[in-house]
Structures are given as C-alpha cells and as structure tokens.
Design an enzyme around this catalytic site. Structure first.
Site, PDB file in Angstrom:
ATOM      1  N   ASP B   7       0.860  -1.186   0.000  1.00  0.00           N
ATOM      2  CA  ASP B   7       0.000   0.000   0.000  1.00  0.00           C
ATOM      3  C   ASP B   7       0.896   1.235   0.000  1.00  0.00           C
ATOM      4  O   ASP B   7       1.504   1.574   1.019  1.00  0.00           O
ATOM      5  CB  ASP B   7      -0.905   0.001   1.235  1.00  0.00           C
ATOM      6  CG  ASP B   7      -1.831   1.205   1.246  1.00  0.00           C
ATOM      7  OD1 ASP B   7      -2.674   1.307   0.339  1.00  0.00           O
ATOM      8  OD2 ASP B   7      -1.689   2.062   2.135  1.00  0.00           O
ATOM      9  N   GLU B  68      -2.346  -1.750  -5.238  1.00  0.00           N
ATOM     10  CA  GLU B  68      -3.636  -1.136  -5.560  1.00  0.00           C
ATOM     11  C   GLU B  68      -3.517  -0.259  -6.804  1.00  0.00           C
ATOM     12  O   GLU B  68      -2.536   0.466  -6.958  1.00  0.00           O
ATOM     13  CB  GLU B  68      -4.101  -0.273  -4.371  1.00  0.00           C
ATOM     14  CG  GLU B  68      -5.538   0.200  -4.479  1.00  0.00           C
ATOM     15  CD  GLU B  68      -5.968   1.036  -3.273  1.00  0.00           C
ATOM     16  OE1 GLU B  68      -7.154   1.299  -3.125  1.00  0.00           O
ATOM     17  OE2 GLU B  68      -5.079   1.429  -2.478  1.00  0.00           O
ATOM     18  N   ASP B 141      -2.296   1.633   6.957  1.00  0.00           N
ATOM     19  CA  ASP B 141      -1.606   1.250   5.715  1.00  0.00           C
ATOM     20  C   ASP B 141      -1.282  -0.243   5.720  1.00  0.00           C
ATOM     21  O   ASP B 141      -1.216  -0.890   4.671  1.00  0.00           O
ATOM     22  CB  ASP B 141      -0.307   2.047   5.550  1.00  0.00           C
ATOM     23  CG  ASP B 141      -0.504   3.517   5.855  1.00  0.00           C
ATOM     24  OD1 ASP B 141      -0.622   3.844   7.055  1.00  0.00           O
ATOM     25  OD2 ASP B 141      -0.542   4.318   4.921  1.00  0.00           O
TER      26      ASP B 141
END
Lengths: 169, 169
Positions: B7, B68, B141
């Site tokens: 992330d 992501e 995170d």
C-alpha cells in the site's frame, strides 16, 4: 564539472550530459531518449527507464544529476504515471550516489534563454547554439534534458562565483 | 501460495505478506510499514522505500506482488508524489523478478468483505479476523496492504478453480 539532465516522460525519458570547461564553455557529452516498449507492463517500462538511466550515469559519470520540478499535469491520472517515472529517475541517481538538484521550468528557461516565459522553440534553438549541435535534437525531450543540465551548470557556476567573491562590508 | 501486498503512501508504505494453505486457510507471514525520515530528501526517501521493499521480498519470498490501482488523488501535486512511491514499489518487485498484479479498490473490498463499497473499518475488521491477528494493525496502511494480498490470493484461487473445472457443453 559535468551535469546530467533528465526530462521524465511516460513515453520518452530524455537525458543529456553536458560538460563545462574551466573557461565556461559547454560541450555535449551524451544525449538521447529512453523509450520503453509500448506493449510492456508498467513495471517493465519503469525497469527499462531505471536501468537505462543507471547505465548512462555509470558510463558518463556526471558529477550531479538535475531534474525538472513538476507541479502540474494534465490531470491526476497523468500525474500518477509521470510520478512513477520521476520516482525511478530519482532512485537511479540516488542509487549511483549522485545528488539530485531540482529546478522549476521558470528557472530552466531563465538560465538557458535569459527569460522565464520563453517559448519552447527558443529554448531548443538556444540549447542547440550553446552546445554547437548540428541541428535541434529530436524528440524535444532531449533538448529539455540538455536545458536542465545547462541550467544546473549555470546555477552552480554562479554560486561558486558568489562564494569566491570577497564579502562586502 | 504466498502473496505480498503493498500500500503505497508518501508518509508510510504498508506491506503485508500472506500465505494461503492448500486447504485455503490464510496466515500472516509478515506485516509492517516503511517510514522514510521526514527530513530526508525525496530521492533518499524513495531509496529507503525501494531498499525496504526489496529486503521484504528477498526475506519472505512471495510468489507474487500485488498493488492497488490508483485512479484518483486529492490533487495533481499529491498524485505526482504518490506516483513516485508507486514507481519505486513497482521497480522493487520487477527487480526481484516478481510479477505485479494490480487491483482496484472496489475489487479489494469485494474480495475481503464481499461488498465493494465497504467502509474502511469493515475491511480492517475482516482482515484482522481472516488472519487471526490479535488486534487491528496500526497504522491502517498495514491493513490495506494485507487486504491487497488477500484479494490477490482469493482471485488466484478462483481463477485456478475455474481453469480446473470441466468446460460446460
């Protein structure tokens, strides 16, 4: 003193290595673009840019690396893509133990043409003239990279002169 | 099958390595954040993220890395900074010869909670439950990175089942 300028782009990443003689004259040592394959995955493209820039630094041994500061982009999506390229360019310099100087587009134009709002074509003509190149390099990413290198050398020379000058009373 | 989720963030970059047993159960192998010094130059921060992620991949040997997809950001300036971190994360995976899978926030939430519009807190609770963690990891995170890894493992398992099933006539 030898500087390498990098102009990051998602299609082409331009580079230019410029040497300044002790008498102030500029010479182009290397110029070109790194163009990752269009079909490649993003990670592969970034790896190609990283290894390409690393090879240029190792081959031409610039004292410093200079890169354009970016504050704007067409949109957020383009900014993310451009940021990815910028990230690996900064990493390539850092990995080769080179400091990175960042200059705004205004500073680069001022240093090369003497006017911060100069047109792109004026920058191209001036870079070609200053480095005594036979013609304007193509694609324009190369001229942009050379302009960044020239900007860094000029800034560095000015700072050195200021430091060498006796302080006023 | 072992997946690493990343992330990306400009302050913290979270990571999570998750192993899936042949019976489908999930185990957390490693989790944490890379937090480059606030005072550091951008290039040094990116170098810290790159070497941190590389060390995690080399130590925990995930089969694949998942990240992501990002399509939006607060503004162009933030997008450029986030893109820089994403660039070195993709490069770290590519440099370690790992393929990178990208998942949209919607896919990640669907895979973990079963609902693409789930709240952040629901994702955190579900990740903590699925991996039998003692408490919700902090900063968030880390949970996001673990969620990306779980999403990849679920997607991979579904694809494997589909390929193994006899074709309908």
């Amino acid at each position: 003193m030898r500087a390498m300028g990098i102009d990051c782009g998602t299609q082409f990443t331009g580079y230019g290595v410029v040497e300044q003689d002790p008498d102030g004259r500029l010479h182009c040592v290397a110029l070109g673009v790194i163009k990752p394959g269009r079909q490649a995955e993003t990670a592969q493209k970034l790896a190609a840019i990283f290894s390409g820039l690393t090879a240029i630094i190792e081959t031409h041994q610039p004292d410093m690396v200079a890169i354009e500061e970016i504050f704007y982009s067409v949109n957020v999506k383009s900014a993310l893509k451009l940021g990815q390229v910028r990230g690996v360019a900064l990493l390539a310099a850092s990995n080769c133990k080179r400091e990175v100087a960042e200059y705004s587009p205004l500073s680069i134009k001022s240093a090369v043409v003497g006017y911060g709002r100069a047109e792109k074509s004026q920058v191209q003509q001036m870079v070609t003239h200053l480095l005594a190149l036979e013609s304007v390099p193509e694609p324009p990413d190369i001229t942009d990279a050379l302009a960044i290198a020239i900007c860094h050398l000029n800034t560095y020379a000015t700072l050195a002169r200021q430091q060498a000058a006796p302080a006023r009373r």
